[in-house]
Design a protein around this motif. Structure first.
Motif, PDB file in Angstrom:
ATOM      1  N   ILE A   1       1.008  -1.276  -0.079  1.00 52.12           N
ATOM      2  CA  ILE A   1      -0.148   0.158  -0.001  1.00 52.12           C
ATOM      3  C   ILE A   1       0.863   1.372   0.095  1.00 52.12           C
ATOM      4  CG2 ILE A   1      -1.695   1.405   1.245  1.00 52.12           C
ATOM      5  CD1 ILE A   1      -2.984  -1.320   2.141  1.00 52.12           C
ATOM      6  N   CYS A   2       0.834   1.914  -1.075  1.00 55.82           N
ATOM      7  CA  CYS A   2       1.704   3.255  -1.231  1.00 55.82           C
ATOM      8  C   CYS A   2       0.784   4.257  -1.193  1.00 55.82           C
ATOM      9  CB  CYS A   2       2.420   3.046  -2.637  1.00 55.82           C
ATOM     10  SG  CYS A   2       3.272   4.651  -3.027  1.00 55.82           S
ATOM     11  N   MET A   3       1.016   5.083  -0.119  1.00 51.41           N
ATOM     12  CA  MET A   3       0.084   6.098   0.067  1.00 51.41           C
ATOM     13  C   MET A   3       0.783   7.487  -0.433  1.00 51.41           C
ATOM     14  SD  MET A   3      -2.901   6.522   1.385  1.00 51.41           S
ATOM     15  CE  MET A   3      -2.927   5.344   2.491  1.00 51.41           C
ATOM     16  N   GLY A   4      -0.192   8.139  -1.446  1.00 53.61           N
ATOM     17  CA  GLY A   4       0.301   9.494  -1.905  1.00 53.61           C
ATOM     18  C   GLY A   4      -0.076  10.459  -0.904  1.00 53.61           C
ATOM     19  N   VAL A   5       0.897  11.281  -0.488  1.00 59.24           N
ATOM     20  CA  VAL A   5       0.768  12.420   0.503  1.00 59.24           C
ATOM     21  C   VAL A   5       1.280  13.712  -0.292  1.00 59.24           C
ATOM     22  CG1 VAL A   5       1.612  13.008   2.787  1.00 59.24           C
ATOM     23  CG2 VAL A   5       1.123  10.686   2.072  1.00 59.24           C
ATOM     24  N   HIS A   6       0.480  14.687   0.088  1.00 63.20           N
ATOM     25  CA  HIS A   6       0.982  15.995  -0.225  1.00 63.20           C
ATOM     26  C   HIS A   6       1.569  16.515   0.927  1.00 63.20           C
ATOM     27  CE1 HIS A   6      -2.187  16.478  -3.455  1.00 63.20           C
ATOM     28  NE2 HIS A   6      -1.099  17.147  -3.741  1.00 63.20           N
ATOM     29  N   CYS A   7       2.867  16.879   0.855  1.00 64.38           N
ATOM     30  CA  CYS A   7       4.066  17.361   1.773  1.00 64.38           C
ATOM     31  C   CYS A   7       4.708  18.599   1.399  1.00 64.38           C
ATOM     32  CB  CYS A   7       4.887  16.146   1.764  1.00 64.38           C
ATOM     33  SG  CYS A   7       6.015  16.206   3.330  1.00 64.38           S
ATOM     34  N   HIS A   8       4.579  19.525   2.765  1.00 68.18           N
ATOM     35  CA  HIS A   8       5.004  20.679   2.683  1.00 68.18           C
ATOM     36  C   HIS A   8       5.983  20.963   3.895  1.00 68.18           C
ATOM     37  CE1 HIS A   8       5.712  24.799   1.497  1.00 68.18           C
ATOM     38  NE2 HIS A   8       5.439  25.203   2.638  1.00 68.18           N
ATOM     39  N   VAL A   9       7.051  21.179   3.910  1.00 61.19           N
ATOM     40  CA  VAL A   9       8.060  21.354   4.992  1.00 61.19           C
ATOM     41  C   VAL A   9       8.238  22.825   5.362  1.00 61.19           C
ATOM     42  CG1 VAL A   9      10.260  21.110   6.139  1.00 61.19           C
ATOM     43  CG2 VAL A   9       9.068  19.103   4.817  1.00 61.19           C
ATOM     44  N   SER A  10       7.603  23.314   6.516  1.00 61.90           N
ATOM     45  CA  SER A  10       7.710  24.769   6.800  1.00 61.90           C
ATOM     46  C   SER A  10       7.733  24.858   8.441  1.00 61.90           C
ATOM     47  CB  SER A  10       6.513  25.502   6.013  1.00 61.90           C
ATOM     48  OG  SER A  10       6.623  26.889   6.535  1.00 61.90           O
ATOM     49  N   ASP A  11       8.282  25.674   8.658  1.00 59.80           N
ATOM     50  CA  ASP A  11       8.523  26.112  10.146  1.00 59.80           C
ATOM     51  C   ASP A  11       7.352  27.234  10.330  1.00 59.80           C
ATOM     52  OD1 ASP A  11      10.294  24.209  11.148  1.00 59.80           O
ATOM     53  OD2 ASP A  11      12.032  25.530  10.369  1.00 59.80           O
ATOM     54  N   GLY A  12       6.902  27.916   9.258  1.00 59.85           N
ATOM     55  CA  GLY A  12       5.807  28.964   9.722  1.00 59.85           C
ATOM     56  C   GLY A  12       4.448  28.506   9.946  1.00 59.85           C
ATOM     57  N   ASP A  13       3.807  29.253  10.758  1.00 58.05           N
ATOM     58  CA  ASP A  13       2.567  29.013  11.071  1.00 58.05           C
ATOM     59  C   ASP A  13       1.367  29.044  10.109  1.00 58.05           C
ATOM     60  OD1 ASP A  13       3.514  28.794  13.553  1.00 58.05           O
ATOM     61  OD2 ASP A  13       3.089  30.795  14.157  1.00 58.05           O
TER      62      ASP A  13
END
Length: 192
Positions: free
Chosen positions: A53-65
């Motif tokens: 099972i391969c899960m597509g995930v939108h990912c965004h790395v940010s330290d901002g609120d």
């Protein structure tokens, strides 16, 4: 097999060696996916453990609120393409027009992602964006994103297809964010 709906997930379990799924990474979503894939596997005399099972995930790395606001085009795009029931299931009511003017080519594939997020303020509250991100995405610091992925892995996801927010750019920021941690274990014995 790329699958999201109940019949296609069961078909993946019955006929395929894996399923690529864009159905959310909350434990509830993963359990639903696993149950449907298992239904098909049982029909074919197989086990759920036989299926990747391969899960597509939108990912965004940010330290901002304010990183949550960037998922607003995804919420509108989901509502526009028949996903209002999925949104409603997590408490989001979104009724955008069929086409959001001024966004090329469309809101979920926007050339200017920031402009699309701003345009979607008309239909998606910040609270709804946070709710969507918590159910479907990995958004936040690198540690937060890794924790989300580790949680999904611990509930039965065997691999990930990480997607960045945007369509007209390469995922350079996402790659750069994950590069320093690729060789670090998510937990003992598991590497990202």
């Amino acid at each position: 097999l790329a699958a999201n709906g109940p019949k296609m997930l069961a078909l993946a379990g019955e006929l395929c060696d894996g399923a690529i799924v864009l159905a959310g990474i909350s434990p509830e979503h993963i359990q639903r996916v696993r149950s449907l894939v298992a239904t098909g596997a049982v029909r074919a005399g197989r086990s759920l453990e036989d299926i990747d099972i391969c899960m597509g995930v939108h990912c965004h790395v940010s330290d901002g609120d304010d990183a949550w606001r960037l998922v607003k085009p995804l919420v509108v795009g989901t509502a526009q393409t028949g996903g209002k029931d999925a949104l409603s299931a997590i408490g989001i009511r979104c009724d955008p027009p069929p086409v959001v003017g001024g966004i090329y080519p469309d809101v979920s594939h926007a050339e200017d992602w920031e402009a699309a997020a701003e345009a979607c303020d008309a239909w998606v509250t910040d609270a709804d964006a946070r709710r969507y991100a918590q159910a479907f995405c990995a958004i936040g610091s690198i540690d937060t994103c890794r924790e989300r992925l580790a949680q999904a892995e611990s509930t039965g996801v065997s691999s990930f297809y990480l997607r960045h927010l945007g369509s007209y750019t390469l995922p350079q920021e996402l790659i750069s964010a994950f590069t320093p941690v690729l060789d670090k274990p998510v937990r003992p014995g598991v590497r990202t």
